[in-house]
Design a protein around this motif. Sequence first.
Motif, PDB file in Angstrom:
ATOM      1  N   PRO A 256       0.790  -1.236   0.000  1.00  0.00           N
ATOM      2  CA  PRO A 256       0.000   0.000   0.000  1.00  0.00           C
ATOM      3  C   PRO A 256       0.820   1.283   0.000  1.00  0.00           C
ATOM      4  O   PRO A 256       0.446   2.271  -0.634  1.00  0.00           O
ATOM      5  CB  PRO A 256      -0.834  -0.131   1.282  1.00  0.00           C
ATOM      6  CG  PRO A 256      -1.014  -1.606   1.442  1.00  0.00           C
ATOM      7  CD  PRO A 256       0.282  -2.209   1.001  1.00  0.00           C
ATOM      8  N   GLY A 257       1.952   1.283   0.706  1.00  0.00           N
ATOM      9  CA  GLY A 257       2.784   2.486   0.756  1.00  0.00           C
ATOM     10  C   GLY A 257       3.823   2.563  -0.335  1.00  0.00           C
ATOM     11  O   GLY A 257       4.678   3.447  -0.323  1.00  0.00           O
ATOM     12  N   PHE A 315      -1.700   3.377   3.061  1.00  0.00           N
ATOM     13  CA  PHE A 315      -1.734   4.112   1.797  1.00  0.00           C
ATOM     14  C   PHE A 315      -1.016   5.462   1.912  1.00  0.00           C
ATOM     15  O   PHE A 315      -0.300   5.880   1.007  1.00  0.00           O
ATOM     16  CB  PHE A 315      -3.202   4.296   1.383  1.00  0.00           C
ATOM     17  CG  PHE A 315      -3.399   4.995   0.068  1.00  0.00           C
ATOM     18  CD1 PHE A 315      -2.426   4.987  -0.926  1.00  0.00           C
ATOM     19  CD2 PHE A 315      -4.589   5.659  -0.190  1.00  0.00           C
ATOM     20  CE1 PHE A 315      -2.628   5.627  -2.140  1.00  0.00           C
ATOM     21  CE2 PHE A 315      -4.807   6.305  -1.396  1.00  0.00           C
ATOM     22  CZ  PHE A 315      -3.814   6.292  -2.369  1.00  0.00           C
ATOM     23  N   ARG A 431       5.233  10.027  -6.775  1.00  0.00           N
ATOM     24  CA  ARG A 431       5.441   9.222  -5.571  1.00  0.00           C
ATOM     25  C   ARG A 431       6.548   8.199  -5.752  1.00  0.00           C
ATOM     26  O   ARG A 431       6.560   7.145  -5.088  1.00  0.00           O
ATOM     27  CB  ARG A 431       4.132   8.534  -5.133  1.00  0.00           C
ATOM     28  CG  ARG A 431       3.104   9.516  -4.623  1.00  0.00           C
ATOM     29  CD  ARG A 431       1.848   8.852  -4.115  1.00  0.00           C
ATOM     30  NE  ARG A 431       0.939   9.872  -3.578  1.00  0.00           N
ATOM     31  CZ  ARG A 431      -0.381   9.748  -3.531  1.00  0.00           C
ATOM     32  NH1 ARG A 431      -0.951   8.655  -3.988  1.00  0.00           N
ATOM     33  NH2 ARG A 431      -1.136  10.703  -3.033  1.00  0.00           N
ATOM     34  N   VAL A 470      -5.734   0.402  -4.343  1.00  0.00           N
ATOM     35  CA  VAL A 470      -4.468   0.138  -3.648  1.00  0.00           C
ATOM     36  C   VAL A 470      -4.288  -1.383  -3.540  1.00  0.00           C
ATOM     37  O   VAL A 470      -5.172  -2.081  -3.015  1.00  0.00           O
ATOM     38  CB  VAL A 470      -4.462   0.786  -2.250  1.00  0.00           C
ATOM     39  CG1 VAL A 470      -3.184   0.430  -1.505  1.00  0.00           C
ATOM     40  CG2 VAL A 470      -4.604   2.305  -2.362  1.00  0.00           C
ATOM     41  N   ARG A 629      -3.417   7.011  -6.836  1.00  0.00           N
ATOM     42  CA  ARG A 629      -2.880   5.646  -6.872  1.00  0.00           C
ATOM     43  C   ARG A 629      -1.711   5.559  -5.895  1.00  0.00           C
ATOM     44  O   ARG A 629      -1.115   6.570  -5.495  1.00  0.00           O
ATOM     45  CB  ARG A 629      -2.413   5.280  -8.285  1.00  0.00           C
ATOM     46  CG  ARG A 629      -1.292   6.144  -8.806  1.00  0.00           C
ATOM     47  CD  ARG A 629      -0.532   5.481  -9.934  1.00  0.00           C
ATOM     48  NE  ARG A 629       0.464   6.363 -10.527  1.00  0.00           N
ATOM     49  CZ  ARG A 629       1.644   6.622  -9.993  1.00  0.00           C
ATOM     50  NH1 ARG A 629       2.004   6.094  -8.842  1.00  0.00           N
ATOM     51  NH2 ARG A 629       2.498   7.431 -10.619  1.00  0.00           N
ATOM     52  N   GLN A 630      -1.345   4.346  -5.550  1.00  0.00           N
ATOM     53  CA  GLN A 630      -0.213   4.145  -4.662  1.00  0.00           C
ATOM     54  C   GLN A 630       1.104   4.308  -5.422  1.00  0.00           C
ATOM     55  O   GLN A 630       1.143   4.259  -6.668  1.00  0.00           O
ATOM     56  CB  GLN A 630      -0.274   2.746  -4.049  1.00  0.00           C
ATOM     57  CG  GLN A 630       0.034   1.626  -5.049  1.00  0.00           C
ATOM     58  CD  GLN A 630      -0.517   0.292  -4.647  1.00  0.00           C
ATOM     59  OE1 GLN A 630      -1.557  -0.104  -5.139  1.00  0.00           O
ATOM     60  NE2 GLN A 630       0.151  -0.412  -3.746  1.00  0.00           N
TER      61      GLN A 630
END
Length: 677
Positions: A256-257, A315, A431, A470, A629-630
Amino acid sequence: MPRFLPRLADIARRPKKGDPPPRPPKTVNLRAVERFYREHRIPDKKSRNLGKRALLTIIIAFLVFSLGAASGVYILKLRAKSSVNEAANNFRQGVESAKGLDLEKAGSEFEAAGGALEGVRNKFQFLFSLDKYLPFLKNLSGAYGSAQNIISTASKLSEVANWTVESLPQDFIGGRGDKVLESLGKIKEGISSLRLDMAAFSESAASFGLKDDYSSSALVELSRYEQMLDIAFSWLSASEGKKVLIFFGNTAELRPGGGFNGSYAEVDIKGGAISQVIPRDINEPDRVMNRKIIPPKPVQAIASQWRGADANWFFSFPDSAEKTLAFLESSGIYSEKNERFDGMIAITPAVASDLLGILGPVKLSNGKIINSENIAEELQRDVQEGQASKSAEPKKLIKELVPAIREALSNLPSEKISQISEMMSLWGENRDLMVYFRDPRLMEVVNDFGASGRIYKLDPSFNGSYFAPVFANLGGGKSDLAMINTVRYEAQIQPDGSISAKARIIRTHNGRSKKEWWYREPSLSYVKVFLPFGSVLQEADGMFNRVFKPRADYSKGFERDGQVSAIEETIRPVIAFPGFETMDEYERTAVGFWQKVPLGEEGEIVLDYTNKNPFPAKDGRAYSFVLERQAGLSASLRVQIFAPLGYVFKESGLSAYEVDLSEMPANMEITLTLIRD
């Protein structure tokens, strides 16, 4: 009474306009009559107009002179404004170039601004000499002097920044902390001077009548930069030193992260620079973790207890980062020395690839060449081969690669530093680079640069809809590298303001194109789709019924994690759609379920839902649609949004709005305004 004198009635009042001439006496004394007429006669029309004309001429002459003088001054004022604005435009362009680290161009723009200001002085030298007598010219002179100071300070700051950009990264990475702190101090001093000069210019310009919207915003920005430098200087110069962990997230195994955090580098910072870098495998601290924590329910399918390797569960990156740091601090290799961490940085393989694209390939001790094209797969191959051979060092490649990249970065030419600086903003947006510090002041700086990895904040007044898929790969090998993902999102705004949305996530397992077994494993993920709080499912399909038994008896010697428990206490099975469950997380409704996609097959997730909004549809009403989104998830995206009957969107002029992208952004907000058709 003598008969030759006029009657008393004729003498008692002054003649008025329109009165007939007085009648002379019948017995005439010529001298008396002459005197009488001389003293009491009514001026004739010609004589009266002559006096008025003289007075009018004087007034007109005065007005013409005044208007001419004012016009002349006004024209000069306009010309002065034009020249000062030309200098201001050059200055603004210089600032923008400096922000992009194109400091050579910034210097040229500042020089041009100085030339334009000198032109002001030369053209209007005589005006400046009158500033003691005319107030507005005094303001012009003040604005000119302040502007001169701004250009001079900005030019000097540009020179310092140019030198700093070339030297600071090398000094920071190479351990020359005294030079790093000296550079930061000089830049801060320059920004402080520039802010004071800008404030003086803004005050003088306003008095002169120059419109100066730029200075107001620039003052705010300069103050912010000054504060950032204060925070950075204080943090870097701390006597106790700092320790930051850099995790290399493996996005072939999504969490998730971001990606699975199997490797990291321990970075010590002392006296303003990096003093030590130690590459590590996550198993090193996990093997000697002193706490026994119950994992989140889906993680119980693959692990008996929750450790650092699986802490990347949330997340929103700051939550995952804080959990990871806390777990590692409870490990014996750190707790025995009472070591604490100050922050965590997560990067995806995209960052490593981009870096090698700029730095060039790295040759390892075994002769293998690692470049931007093969780094992700070579890292994975090294891990898998090490595990298969039960090597004591299953991640030798990364332990050799980290110091090689550090060495290359410490000797980087300025043009490549500029390239990396440009890439960093893109990494943050996508990200691919996420930064977390425990110091809240530093987190404000990180937020300003868009690299915090925090998810979108939905406040109570939010009017629109939200969607974020996710994935957590739990037992699917490294299959995420072989998955082709497509997201399709349709939303219909209803007359009452509610949103009816249809979401489709199509995942195709393309592992047949890979020869390595770890990419060919079936994709097996626990999926959470985040929706607006209170959303109601209308249709749900595409789940996989995974049955597993927990690997430990959690009633004996295990502790519960408060954050996970708070979420799991809200889990509700969706009776209408077996295998689906909802929960409350991040002030959203999350829909959870398992999905499995075998090699060479396609899996489709279907979610139709409605969410209410605080405001009904009406002319001028704006609606926002946020999709996230992740980190590490690659997917194409198609969005279609439809207006209620009788309305069109101001932004498109149509009743539909469409977006078609080959790569889904990490965060995208679409704001649309309704207008009557």
